[in-house]
Design an enzyme around this catalytic site. Structure first.
Site, mmCIF file in Angstrom:
data_model
loop_
_atom_site.group_PDB
_atom_site.id
_atom_site.type_symbol
_atom_site.label_atom_id
_atom_site.label_comp_id
_atom_site.label_asym_id
_atom_site.label_seq_id
_atom_site.Cartn_x
_atom_site.Cartn_y
_atom_site.Cartn_z
ATOM 1 N N ASP A 1 0.853 -1.190 0.000
ATOM 2 C CA ASP A 1 0.000 0.000 0.000
ATOM 3 C C ASP A 1 0.885 1.236 0.000
ATOM 4 O OD1 ASP A 1 -2.399 -1.369 0.164
ATOM 5 O OD2 ASP A 1 -2.622 -1.134 2.335
ATOM 6 N N ARG B 1 -1.488 -0.504 -8.558
ATOM 7 C CA ARG B 1 -2.870 -0.171 -8.173
ATOM 8 C C ARG B 1 -2.957 1.361 -8.247
ATOM 9 N NH1 ARG B 1 -3.720 -0.896 -2.233
ATOM 10 N NH2 ARG B 1 -4.190 -3.082 -2.577
HETATM 11 P P1 FDA Z 1 -13.967 9.690 -4.691
HETATM 12 O O1 FDA Z 1 -13.442 10.002 -3.345
HETATM 13 O O2 FDA Z 1 -14.019 10.768 -5.718
HETATM 14 O O3 FDA Z 1 -15.398 9.079 -4.523
HETATM 15 C C1 FDA Z 1 -16.216 8.742 -5.638
HETATM 16 C C2 FDA Z 1 -17.515 8.181 -5.106
HETATM 17 O O4 FDA Z 1 -17.249 6.932 -4.472
HETATM 18 C C3 FDA Z 1 -18.173 9.033 -4.009
HETATM 19 O O5 FDA Z 1 -18.991 10.015 -4.538
HETATM 20 C C4 FDA Z 1 -18.930 7.988 -3.232
HETATM 21 O O6 FDA Z 1 -20.133 7.680 -3.899
HETATM 22 C C5 FDA Z 1 -18.022 6.782 -3.306
HETATM 23 N N1 FDA Z 1 -17.112 6.727 -2.136
HETATM 24 C C6 FDA Z 1 -15.817 7.048 -2.111
HETATM 25 N N2 FDA Z 1 -15.298 6.854 -0.876
HETATM 26 C C7 FDA Z 1 -16.319 6.414 -0.120
HETATM 27 C C8 FDA Z 1 -16.420 6.055 1.245
HETATM 28 N N3 FDA Z 1 -15.386 6.108 2.075
HETATM 29 N N4 FDA Z 1 -17.638 5.650 1.696
HETATM 30 C C9 FDA Z 1 -18.698 5.584 0.858
HETATM 31 N N5 FDA Z 1 -18.646 5.917 -0.433
HETATM 32 C C10 FDA Z 1 -17.482 6.324 -0.916
HETATM 33 N N6 FDA Z 1 -5.226 5.290 -0.746
HETATM 34 C C11 FDA Z 1 -3.899 5.492 -0.518
HETATM 35 O O7 FDA Z 1 -3.486 6.636 -0.299
HETATM 36 N N7 FDA Z 1 -3.043 4.418 -0.516
HETATM 37 C C12 FDA Z 1 -3.452 3.153 -0.785
HETATM 38 O O8 FDA Z 1 -2.643 2.232 -0.796
HETATM 39 C C13 FDA Z 1 -4.836 2.946 -1.050
HETATM 40 N N8 FDA Z 1 -5.323 1.700 -1.313
HETATM 41 C C14 FDA Z 1 -6.618 1.549 -1.739
HETATM 42 C C15 FDA Z 1 -7.078 0.305 -2.171
HETATM 43 C C16 FDA Z 1 -8.355 0.189 -2.708
HETATM 44 C C17 FDA Z 1 -8.820 -1.143 -3.202
HETATM 45 C C18 FDA Z 1 -9.198 1.340 -2.811
HETATM 46 C C19 FDA Z 1 -10.555 1.255 -3.429
HETATM 47 C C20 FDA Z 1 -8.770 2.546 -2.319
HETATM 48 C C21 FDA Z 1 -7.500 2.668 -1.771
HETATM 49 N N9 FDA Z 1 -7.049 3.886 -1.281
HETATM 50 C C22 FDA Z 1 -5.711 4.060 -1.020
HETATM 51 C C23 FDA Z 1 -8.016 4.991 -1.008
HETATM 52 C C24 FDA Z 1 -8.126 5.969 -2.161
HETATM 53 O O9 FDA Z 1 -6.962 6.742 -2.232
HETATM 54 C C25 FDA Z 1 -9.331 6.901 -1.984
HETATM 55 O O10 FDA Z 1 -9.173 7.635 -0.799
HETATM 56 C C26 FDA Z 1 -10.671 6.183 -1.941
HETATM 57 O O11 FDA Z 1 -10.716 5.131 -2.842
HETATM 58 C C27 FDA Z 1 -11.824 7.160 -2.277
HETATM 59 O O12 FDA Z 1 -11.655 7.664 -3.556
HETATM 60 P P2 FDA Z 1 -12.511 7.180 -4.833
HETATM 61 O O13 FDA Z 1 -11.551 6.815 -5.899
HETATM 62 O O14 FDA Z 1 -13.460 6.135 -4.479
HETATM 63 O O15 FDA Z 1 -13.182 8.500 -5.373
#
Ligand code: FDA
Length: 307
Positions: free
Chosen positions: A132, A182
């Site tokens: 990560d 990732r």
């Molecule tokens: P964004 O934040 O723009 O959200 C898009 C939509 O997704 C929102 O409008 C909502 O509908 C939904 N959503 C997003 N987050 C949500 C939540 N917490 N609860 C409910 N709904 C939510 N980060 C990092 O810095 N280092 C890492 O190693 C990882 N590893 C990782 C693994 C995996 C499998 C995922 C999915 C995410 C990570 N992350 C991470 C976290 C990543 O950086 C980010 O903070 C989250 O994925 C939220 O961003 P989105 O891409 O979902 O988009």
């Protein structure tokens, strides 16, 4: 950065708030939505359910930075135990590790030695380990440890955060290395000099990175891509790239308890989906980052405070 997000991310690092919030039963009820349990056995139940629903999983025990070599070694043993359990139960599951709990603050070499212990066991079982990406202070060191260990163990991947201004350059080097990447937006509070503060820029960079990785040289170098997001427009873009370029080695990844309908939709459409399952007693900072990502989660939390 949105002030509510900034406040929640600051609270994630505060021991006073940690003491206050983890003492409340209501917090535990909300956390259960994102964390299937505090033990490996409970997490494995969730993995079995995901596998039965056609999804792969990645297990990540929650933990915080360690300060001694003994602690780092104990966490390393715990990662190895997870790999052994995954193998003995024949699950479709790999692991995600954090280098700070394997001793990165004590030195890159200590973290690399511990990671190699984990990678040896993963190699024995034909499994894969993802490093990560943590806050900006660790990006260079994490990439160094990845590069060192990847030379000996190809089945180790790393994460790129699209909010980091440097990520475009990092991606170019990682494409040349044939990395398993990732792609996430990024979850930590970072200064505007090093990270995009405007969500539109973070999203645009995310799409740019996916486009770059869809170019033929990346595939030819053996680059693998995990599109890790719950954002419907990023997911749609990933789908289009996979279909248009017949990309292999690409999958979608989402967090346990988030975007369940999207996960099902992707599986039904025939795409690879992996769900990231965090578990364990040290859930506080992880949980605060999830609250910060979406104000609606805060509303969900506050509603539980009402009688
Ligand atoms: P964004 O934040 O723009 O959200 C898009 C939509 O997704 C929102 O409008 C909502 O509908 C939904 N959503 C997003 N987050 C949500 C939540 N917490 N609860 C409910 N709904 C939510 N980060 C990092 O810095 N280092 C890492 O190693 C990882 N590893 C990782 C693994 C995996 C499998 C995922 C999915 C995410 C990570 N992350 C991470 C976290 C990543 O950086 C980010 O903070 C989250 O994925 C939220 O961003 P989105 O891409 O979902 O988009």
């Amino acid at each position: 950065m949105n002030p509510v997000r900034a406040m929640l991310l600051a609270m994630a690092g505060s021991s006073t708030w940690k003491k206050l919030l983890t003492g409340w039963g209501v917090t535990h009820r909300v956390v259960a939505r994102f964390v299937p349990g505090e033990t490996l056995d409970e997490a494995l139940v969730a993995v079995r359910e995901l596998n039965a629903a056609g999804m792969s999983a990645t297990l990540s025990p929650l933990g915080e930075n360690v300060t001694t070599e003994d602690e780092a070694s104990a966490v390393t043993d715990a990662y190895i135990e997870i790999l052994e359990r995954i193998a003995s139960e024949n699950l479709d599951c790999n692991i995600s590790v954090k280098l700070t709990v394997m001793g990165l603050d004590l030195g890159e070499e200590i973290a690399a030695v511990n990671l190699c212990r984990v990678l040896e066991v993963a190699a024995k079982h034909g499994n894969f380990v993802r490093i990560d990406m943590e806050s900006s202070a660790y990006v260079d060191r994490s990439l160094n440890v990845w590069r060192d260990t990847h030379a000996r163990f190809p089945a180790v991947g790393i994460v790129i955060q699209s909010y980091m201004r440097r990520s475009g350059d990092d991606v170019e080097r990682l494409v040349a290395d044939g990395a398993a990447l990732r792609i996430v937006k990024g979850a930590y509070a970072e200064a505007a000099e090093i990270a995009f503060a405007d969500k539109r820029e973070v999203d645009a960079e995310y799409l740019r990175i996916l486009d770059r990785l869809a170019k033929p040289d990346a595939g030819a170098n053996g680059v693998k891509v995990a599109v890790a997001t719950h954002d419907p427009s990023m997911l749609e873009h990933g789908r289009q790239l996979i279909d248009e370029h017949a990309l292999v080695g690409w999958e979608f990844q989402m967090l346990y308890g988030i975007g369940k309908a999207l996960q099902r939709e992707l599986v039904e459409a025939g795409y690879g989906v992996r769900v990231y399952v965090s578990y364990g007693p040290s859930w506080y900072p992880w949980f605060m980052r999830r609250l910060a990502e979406r104000p609606a989660n805060l509303g969900f939390f506050l509603r539980h405070l009402l009688p």
